[in-house]
Design a protein around this motif. Structure first.
Motif, short mmCIF file in Angstrom:
data_model
loop_
_atom_site.label_atom_id
_atom_site.label_comp_id
_atom_site.label_asym_id
_atom_site.label_seq_id
_atom_site.Cartn_x
_atom_site.Cartn_y
_atom_site.Cartn_z
N ARG A 277 28.86 3.51 62.14
CA ARG A 277 28.09 2.44 62.01
C ARG A 277 26.69 2.56 61.04
NH1 ARG A 277 29.59 0.99 67.44
NH2 ARG A 277 27.54 1.37 68.16
N ARG A 278 26.34 3.80 60.97
CA ARG A 278 25.09 4.41 60.26
C ARG A 278 25.50 4.79 59.13
NH1 ARG A 278 20.41 3.37 63.69
NH2 ARG A 278 21.40 2.85 65.69
N GLU A 279 25.46 4.38 57.98
CA GLU A 279 26.19 4.93 56.46
C GLU A 279 25.27 6.01 56.15
OE1 GLU A 279 22.46 3.33 54.78
OE2 GLU A 279 24.15 4.68 53.99
N TRP A 280 23.98 6.17 56.42
CA TRP A 280 23.35 7.33 55.93
C TRP A 280 23.82 8.54 56.97
CZ3 TRP A 280 20.54 9.23 60.37
CH2 TRP A 280 20.30 8.45 61.34
N VAL A 281 24.32 8.56 57.97
CA VAL A 281 25.07 9.68 58.66
C VAL A 281 26.03 10.32 58.14
CG1 VAL A 281 25.82 10.84 60.80
CG2 VAL A 281 24.17 9.02 61.07
N GLN A 282 26.12 11.38 57.08
CA GLN A 282 27.27 11.70 56.56
C GLN A 282 28.07 12.76 56.86
OE1 GLN A 282 24.08 11.71 52.59
NE2 GLN A 282 25.79 13.04 52.27
N GLY A 283 27.91 13.08 58.38
CA GLY A 283 29.06 13.78 58.94
C GLY A 283 28.49 14.69 59.95
N PHE A 284 29.26 15.72 60.01
CA PHE A 284 29.14 16.88 61.08
C PHE A 284 29.60 18.19 60.78
CE2 PHE A 284 30.16 12.52 62.48
CZ PHE A 284 29.28 12.26 63.00
N MET A 285 29.00 19.17 61.30
CA MET A 285 29.69 20.75 61.60
C MET A 285 29.89 20.75 63.16
SD MET A 285 29.92 22.08 58.36
CE MET A 285 28.99 21.99 56.75
N LEU A 286 30.88 20.30 63.64
CA LEU A 286 30.85 20.09 65.11
C LEU A 286 30.87 21.45 65.85
CD1 LEU A 286 33.59 17.45 65.41
CD2 LEU A 286 31.23 17.02 65.65
N TRP A 287 30.34 21.52 67.05
CA TRP A 287 30.19 22.89 67.82
C TRP A 287 31.04 22.84 68.80
CZ3 TRP A 287 26.85 26.63 66.46
CH2 TRP A 287 26.82 27.56 67.59
N ASP A 288 31.87 23.81 68.86
CA ASP A 288 32.29 24.82 68.00
C ASP A 288 33.84 25.21 67.79
OD1 ASP A 288 31.95 26.27 70.26
OD2 ASP A 288 31.69 28.02 69.46
N TRP A 289 34.17 26.24 67.32
CA TRP A 289 35.61 26.62 66.99
C TRP A 289 35.53 28.11 66.84
CZ3 TRP A 289 39.28 22.77 66.58
CH2 TRP A 289 40.65 23.31 66.49
N PRO A 290 36.03 28.96 68.14
CA PRO A 290 35.90 30.54 67.92
C PRO A 290 36.77 31.02 67.07
CG PRO A 290 36.83 29.37 70.10
CD PRO A 290 36.44 28.35 69.29
N ALA A 291 36.38 32.16 66.95
CA ALA A 291 37.20 33.12 66.08
C ALA A 291 38.44 33.42 66.71
CB ALA A 291 36.53 34.60 65.70
N LYS A 292 38.51 33.60 68.07
CA LYS A 292 39.80 33.77 68.90
C LYS A 292 40.07 32.46 69.76
CE LYS A 292 42.31 36.83 71.80
NZ LYS A 292 42.48 38.08 72.52
#
Length: 325
Positions: A277-292
């Motif tokens: 609902r906030r157009e100025w929030v342009q997204g995320f680098m969500l936490w997290d995705w491990p290498a394994k």
């Protein structure tokens, strides 16, 4: 200097970008990148709807008052592993934010790295620490430039350093001498309105670990900063463990609770719907995705932040496809 980042964003393009990303590879333990498992892990991201990846790894200083960052030693991933991860992501069509982070070997959270306000003879101080941090950061900024990373993160959740505006401005100027892409600083939760040098970076980012039900209040506060600074914004981190009780304390990775996909899924639904609902929030680098990754069959018993194979995965995928359609 190499050709540098392949995608040079104009200010208008940066404001229009949607960051549908995941933080990958933490904590960057030597020997765990460049493997078959790491290749398989990275290959899952496009199916999530991701268009960005934050490649994150840590280097150690001994204590919160140490002034030497030993980034060439184990357990930090090697330069070859860093380059492998960047190239692997690029091969999948993902844009890359390289994110080198300082951790403390004795377990102290990096937000507590700090010294006396004024230099005192015989005591560790800010001058020596920033000199070591500068060496550390420029080393990886050069790699980011050579490998064509679209973004470089100059720091993460370093709350006690935030007040050192002059040092940060000088450091960021030095980074720009070797790196031509987008620069951001990942401030900690609740600190967005305390950083005074946002004008030195290209895009504001922070760690969005806010309790379920509190997002509107926090976004009101952050929006005032974004409007004042006239900068684009995204969450460089955001997430919640799949653990009972974590929706109220998503930043507490030590919280004791039974595994709960529903707890995590409900938090993500609240967070993503509120941010949408906030157009100025342009997204995320969500936490997290491990290498394994764990297996999909065992996802229900995993109580950490990763959403792979859990109910929250479909919720994130739907939102990422919406943002990029």
């Amino acid at each position: 200097m190499s050709a540098g980042p392949s995608a040079q964003f104009s200010p208008a393009q940066l404001r229009a970008e949607q960051f549908c990303g995941m933080t990958w590879g933490w904590t960057g333990i030597r020997g765990t990148w460049g493997t078959d498992a790491a290749t398989a892990s990275m290959s899952e991201l496009p199916g999530l709807g991701a268009n960005w990846v934050g490649i994150a790894f840590g280097a150690l200083q001994a204590t919160a008052q140490s002034t030497v960052i030993d980034y060439r030693a184990e357990p930090t991933v090697t330069d070859d592993e860093v380059r492998w991860a960047i190239r692997e992501a690029q091969g999948l069509g993902l844009r890359v934010c390289l994110k080198p982070v300082v951790n403390v070997a004795d377990g102290t959270w990096r937000a507590f790295i700090g010294f006396f306000d004024d230099e005192v003879p015989g005591e560790p101080g800010w001058t020596a620490w920033f000199a070591s941090y500068r060496e550390f950061l420029l080393h990886y900024a050069e790699i980011a430039q050579e490998e064509g990373c679209e973004m470089f993160c100059v720091g993460c959740e370093m709350v006690q350093t935030d007040k050192r505006a002059a040092e940060w401005r000088a450091l960021i100027a030095d980074v720009r001498d070797v790196y031509t892409g987008i620069l951001t600083y990942n401030c900690d939760k609740y600190q967005e309105d305390r950083v005074t040098w946002w004008d030195a970076v290209d895009i504001i980012s922070s760690s969005g670990y806010y309790p379920q039900g509190d997002w509107d209040t926090q976004l009101d506060r952050i929006e005032a900063v974004v409007r004042r600074e006239g900068k684009p914004f995204f969450f460089m981190e955001s997430g919640c463990p799949s653990r009972l009780g974590s929706a109220a304390r998503p930043n507490d990775w030590n919280l004791v609770g039974e595994p709960s996909e529903k707890e995590q899924a409900d938090w993500y639904s609240d967070m993503l719907q509120t941010c949408a609902r906030r157009e100025w929030v342009q997204g995320f680098m969500l936490w997290d995705w491990p290498a394994k990754l764990y297996s999909r069959e065992n996802a229900h018993s995993n109580d950490d932040y990763c959403i792979f194979g859990k109910a929250a995965e479909a919720i994130v995928q739907e939102e990422y496809l919406r943002r990029t359609s």
